[in-house]
Scaffold this active site. Structure first.
Site, short mmCIF file in Angstrom:
data_model
loop_
_atom_site.label_atom_id
_atom_site.label_comp_id
_atom_site.label_asym_id
_atom_site.label_seq_id
_atom_site.Cartn_x
_atom_site.Cartn_y
_atom_site.Cartn_z
N ASP A 128 10.16 9.64 14.89
CA ASP A 128 10.24 9.40 13.24
C ASP A 128 11.11 10.55 13.07
OD1 ASP A 128 9.94 10.10 10.61
OD2 ASP A 128 8.38 8.24 10.80
N ILE A 129 12.17 10.73 12.29
CA ILE A 129 12.81 11.69 11.95
C ILE A 129 12.33 12.58 10.81
CG2 ILE A 129 15.10 10.77 12.84
CD1 ILE A 129 15.95 10.45 9.91
N ASN A 143 2.72 -0.06 6.64
CA ASN A 143 2.58 -0.31 5.22
C ASN A 143 3.57 -1.33 4.89
OD1 ASN A 143 1.24 2.17 4.93
ND2 ASN A 143 3.19 3.22 4.94
N HIS A 162 3.36 2.03 -0.06
CA HIS A 162 3.91 3.23 0.56
C HIS A 162 5.07 2.83 1.62
CE1 HIS A 162 1.29 5.73 -1.69
NE2 HIS A 162 0.27 4.96 -1.22
N GLN A 163 5.38 1.72 1.71
CA GLN A 163 6.87 1.37 2.46
C GLN A 163 7.82 1.44 1.82
OE1 GLN A 163 7.02 -3.18 3.14
NE2 GLN A 163 8.15 -2.56 5.01
N HIS A 220 7.31 -1.74 10.20
CA HIS A 220 7.36 -0.87 11.28
C HIS A 220 5.92 -0.16 11.34
CE1 HIS A 220 8.59 1.16 7.20
NE2 HIS A 220 7.95 2.02 7.82
N PHE A 221 5.33 0.23 12.48
CA PHE A 221 4.10 0.76 12.87
C PHE A 221 4.40 2.31 13.06
CE2 PHE A 221 3.82 -3.80 13.33
CZ PHE A 221 2.29 -4.03 13.08
N HIS A 222 3.58 3.08 12.50
CA HIS A 222 3.62 4.64 12.71
C HIS A 222 2.62 4.76 13.55
CE1 HIS A 222 5.95 5.93 9.12
NE2 HIS A 222 5.51 4.87 8.60
#
Length: 137
Positions: free
Chosen positions: A34-35, A86, A92-93, A99-101
């Site tokens: 993640d950037i 999300n 909060h998307q 995508h999965f964090h």
């Protein structure tokens, strides 16, 4: 949907039009750092199939998401971590591609901070809700 895919930052990353720090790639999924990380090792795991919400992704395009997230946990050495996904702006998307964090939680200051606003219920309400949901699964 084609126009959403054309402008989707994650679809551009999948196609190689935008660079990423690629950690794992399979036929159906891609994982990269993640950037804007919440902690060291914060990574995203995404299906290559474009869909905005989890319910938009066919089941067979989700099969390796959690095994990849598990590999990332082990590779980062995270002992405590969150796996987060999300759906929708209210949840909060920010990017409209599933995508999965995988977010390591090394200490109270870094990683994901969560509020958990538990609601009061009673057993009769819970049983009615159970029956409603169970009948639709």
């Amino acid at each position: 949907m084609a126009s959403k895919m054309a402008s989707c930052i994650f679809c551009k990353i999948i196609k190689g039009e935008i660079p990423c720090f690629k950690l794992v790639e399979t036929e159906k999924s891609l994982a990269f750092l993640d950037i804007n990380p919440l902690s060291r090792g914060h990574a995203l795991v995404i299906p290559k199939f474009h869909g905005e919400k989890l319910t938009d992704i066919p089941d067979d395009h989700l099969t390796d998401i959690l095994p990849i997230a598990k590999k990332l946990v082990k590779a980062t050495g995270a002992e405590e971590y969150n796996i987060l996904q999300n759906n929708g702006p209210g949840a909060h998307q920010v990017v409209g591609h599933v995508h999965f964090h995988m977010i390591p939680k090394p200490n109270p200051q870094e990683g994901l901070g969560i509020g958990w606003p538990q609601q009061k219920t009673d057993m009769d309400q819970l049983k009615a809700l159970f029956e409603e949901i169970k009948s639709k699964v």
